[in-house]
Write a protein that holds these residues in place. Structure first.
Motif, PDB file in Angstrom:
ATOM      1  N   ALA A  93     -11.997   5.716  -3.127  1.00 25.60           N
ATOM      2  CA  ALA A  93     -12.474   5.847  -1.748  1.00 25.60           C
ATOM      3  C   ALA A  93     -11.690   6.883  -0.961  1.00 25.60           C
ATOM      4  CB  ALA A  93     -12.387   4.495  -1.038  1.00 25.60           C
ATOM      5  N   ASP A  94     -10.565   7.318  -1.526  1.00 26.55           N
ATOM      6  CA  ASP A  94      -9.656   8.274  -0.886  1.00 26.55           C
ATOM      7  C   ASP A  94      -9.246   7.788   0.507  1.00 26.55           C
ATOM      8  OD1 ASP A  94      -8.104  10.559  -1.130  1.00 26.55           O
ATOM      9  OD2 ASP A  94      -9.488  11.754   0.069  1.00 26.55           O
ATOM     10  N   ARG A  95      -8.741   6.564   0.514  1.00 27.27           N
ATOM     11  CA  ARG A  95      -8.200   6.001   1.754  1.00 27.27           C
ATOM     12  C   ARG A  95      -7.142   4.969   1.384  1.00 27.27           C
ATOM     13  NH1 ARG A  95      -9.909   0.899   2.155  1.00 27.27           N
ATOM     14  NH2 ARG A  95     -11.948   0.273   1.350  1.00 27.27           N
ATOM     15  N   ALA A  96      -6.367   4.569   2.353  1.00 26.39           N
ATOM     16  CA  ALA A  96      -5.314   3.594   2.101  1.00 26.39           C
ATOM     17  C   ALA A  96      -5.907   2.248   1.705  1.00 26.39           C
ATOM     18  CB  ALA A  96      -4.440   3.429   3.336  1.00 26.39           C
ATOM     19  N   HIS A  97      -5.248   1.589   0.753  1.00 25.81           N
ATOM     20  CA  HIS A  97      -5.596   0.203   0.461  1.00 25.81           C
ATOM     21  C   HIS A  97      -5.216  -0.671   1.658  1.00 25.81           C
ATOM     22  CE1 HIS A  97      -7.053  -0.367  -3.635  1.00 25.81           C
ATOM     23  NE2 HIS A  97      -6.222   0.567  -4.056  1.00 25.81           N
ATOM     24  N   ARG A  98      -5.847  -1.819   1.720  1.00 26.20           N
ATOM     25  CA  ARG A  98      -5.511  -2.769   2.783  1.00 26.20           C
ATOM     26  C   ARG A  98      -4.769  -3.971   2.208  1.00 26.20           C
ATOM     27  NH1 ARG A  98     -11.444  -2.487   5.781  1.00 26.20           N
ATOM     28  NH2 ARG A  98     -11.240  -0.311   6.491  1.00 26.20           N
ATOM     29  N   ALA A  99      -3.939  -3.711   1.226  1.00 31.22           N
ATOM     30  CA  ALA A  99      -3.193  -4.782   0.564  1.00 31.22           C
ATOM     31  C   ALA A  99      -2.075  -5.287   1.463  1.00 31.22           C
ATOM     32  CB  ALA A  99      -2.621  -4.278  -0.755  1.00 31.22           C
ATOM     33  N   ASP A 100      -1.779  -6.555   1.335  1.00 36.79           N
ATOM     34  CA  ASP A 100      -0.650  -7.161   2.025  1.00 36.79           C
ATOM     35  C   ASP A 100       0.579  -7.156   1.122  1.00 36.79           C
ATOM     36  OD1 ASP A 100      -2.137  -7.807   4.328  1.00 36.79           O
ATOM     37  OD2 ASP A 100      -2.890  -9.643   3.365  1.00 36.79           O
ATOM     38  N   TYR A 101       1.733  -7.193   1.730  1.00 34.89           N
ATOM     39  CA  TYR A 101       2.961  -7.301   0.948  1.00 34.89           C
ATOM     40  C   TYR A 101       3.018  -8.658   0.248  1.00 34.89           C
ATOM     41  CZ  TYR A 101       4.898  -3.013   2.861  1.00 34.89           C
ATOM     42  OH  TYR A 101       5.114  -1.701   3.175  1.00 34.89           O
ATOM     43  N   VAL A 102       3.618  -8.647  -0.931  1.00 37.49           N
ATOM     44  CA  VAL A 102       3.776  -9.859  -1.738  1.00 37.49           C
ATOM     45  C   VAL A 102       5.260 -10.029  -2.030  1.00 37.49           C
ATOM     46  CG1 VAL A 102       3.242 -10.970  -3.944  1.00 37.49           C
ATOM     47  CG2 VAL A 102       1.504  -9.570  -2.794  1.00 37.49           C
ATOM     48  N   GLU A 103       5.742 -11.254  -1.906  1.00 36.17           N
ATOM     49  CA  GLU A 103       7.154 -11.516  -2.198  1.00 36.17           C
ATOM     50  C   GLU A 103       7.282 -12.059  -3.617  1.00 36.17           C
ATOM     51  OE1 GLU A 103      11.074 -13.721  -0.287  1.00 36.17           O
ATOM     52  OE2 GLU A 103       9.302 -13.290   0.937  1.00 36.17           O
ATOM     53  N   LEU A 104       8.076 -11.390  -4.440  1.00 35.23           N
ATOM     54  CA  LEU A 104       8.309 -11.817  -5.813  1.00 35.23           C
ATOM     55  C   LEU A 104       9.540 -12.707  -5.831  1.00 35.23           C
ATOM     56  CD1 LEU A 104       7.328 -11.537  -8.736  1.00 35.23           C
ATOM     57  CD2 LEU A 104       8.825  -9.543  -8.961  1.00 35.23           C
ATOM     58  N   GLY A 105       9.371 -13.913  -6.378  1.00 34.52           N
ATOM     59  CA  GLY A 105      10.447 -14.895  -6.359  1.00 34.52           C
ATOM     60  C   GLY A 105      11.577 -14.573  -7.316  1.00 34.52           C
ATOM     61  N   PRO A 106      12.668 -15.356  -7.255  1.00 32.06           N
ATOM     62  CA  PRO A 106      13.809 -15.156  -8.146  1.00 32.06           C
ATOM     63  C   PRO A 106      13.377 -15.195  -9.611  1.00 32.06           C
ATOM     64  CG  PRO A 106      14.359 -16.715  -6.420  1.00 32.06           C
ATOM     65  CD  PRO A 106      12.886 -16.470  -6.310  1.00 32.06           C
ATOM     66  N   SER A 107      13.997 -14.350 -10.429  1.00 29.79           N
ATOM     67  CA  SER A 107      13.677 -14.201 -11.857  1.00 29.79           C
ATOM     68  C   SER A 107      12.296 -13.607 -12.082  1.00 29.79           C
ATOM     69  CB  SER A 107      13.797 -15.531 -12.609  1.00 29.79           C
ATOM     70  OG  SER A 107      15.079 -16.094 -12.461  1.00 29.79           O
TER      71      SER A 107
END
Length: 211
Positions: free
Chosen positions: A126-140
């Protein structure tokens, strides 16, 4: 794509055994630190497919997993295609937004990092920014990042895997829409922790130097 070293040992595996081998190597990385795993290969090797097959075994081993594809971190078309749609040098050196990938995905998983990862930055279709949200990756947690030509850019990682094709196999198997990229692969010299010979995906083989 670069050749194999002159003196190598090759250990044949089944596809399932390859998954088990890689899962064991990833799970051996220290906890509770994050593990950044890069899976690299030309389009015929489908590194994303292999990354997908690692997800459930790693979760079963108690490792949170986040899947990210380098294809979601390409530069905008105005930059990526500045020299045309079929320029091998641009494909190799200019398509991937290395800064964005490092800033949004890899650096947050440094020791002492935030653990907050943006899984997609740019929608190339689409040649535009994704609308993804940040995701937090847990320990390990384990980041599985797939892509092509990732391993000559000094991206930070705890484990890197390269799916290697002989020049003949690369020539035969490259999809028609990507054949224009073949000159870029001819001089590609990946730096990988694990090299897998992948001429025949049903018969992969681990490659190592002879002691």
């Amino acid at each position: 794509m670069g050749g194999l070293p002159a003196a190598v040992k090759v250990v044949p595996l089944t596809p399932r055994a390859l998954v088990d081998e890689l899962v064991a190597r990833v799970d051996a990385l220290p906890r509770p630190a994050w593990a950044r795993v890069l899976l690299d290969g030309a389009p015929p090797t489908d590194p994303g497919g292999l990354a997908d097959r690692l997800v459930e075994p790693l979760r079963a081993a108690g490792r949170p997993v986040l899947r990210v594809s380098a294809g979601d971190f390409l530069r905008p078309a105005s930059v990526r295609l500045e020299h045309g749609h079929h320029d091998p040098d641009s494909f190799r050196d200019s398509w991937l937004d290395v800064g964005g990938l490092t800033r949004e995905v890899l650096d947050p998983l440094d020791p002492g990092g935030s653990g907050r990862v943006l899984p997609a930055l740019w929608n190339a279709a689409a040649d535009r920014a994704h609308r993804a949200d940040y995701v937090e990756l847990g320990p390990s947690g384990v980041l599985l990042l797939d892509g092509t030509m990732l391993l000559d850019k000094w991206l930070p990682a705890e484990l890197s895997v390269h799916l290697w094709l002989s020049p003949g196999a690369l020539e035969r198997q490259m999809p028609e829409q990507w054949r224009w990229t073949l000159p870029a692969y001819a001089s590609y010299e990946p730096h990988a922790d694990v090299t897998v010979r992948y001429d025949h995906p049903a018969r992969p083989a681990l490659v190592g130097t002879v002691d």
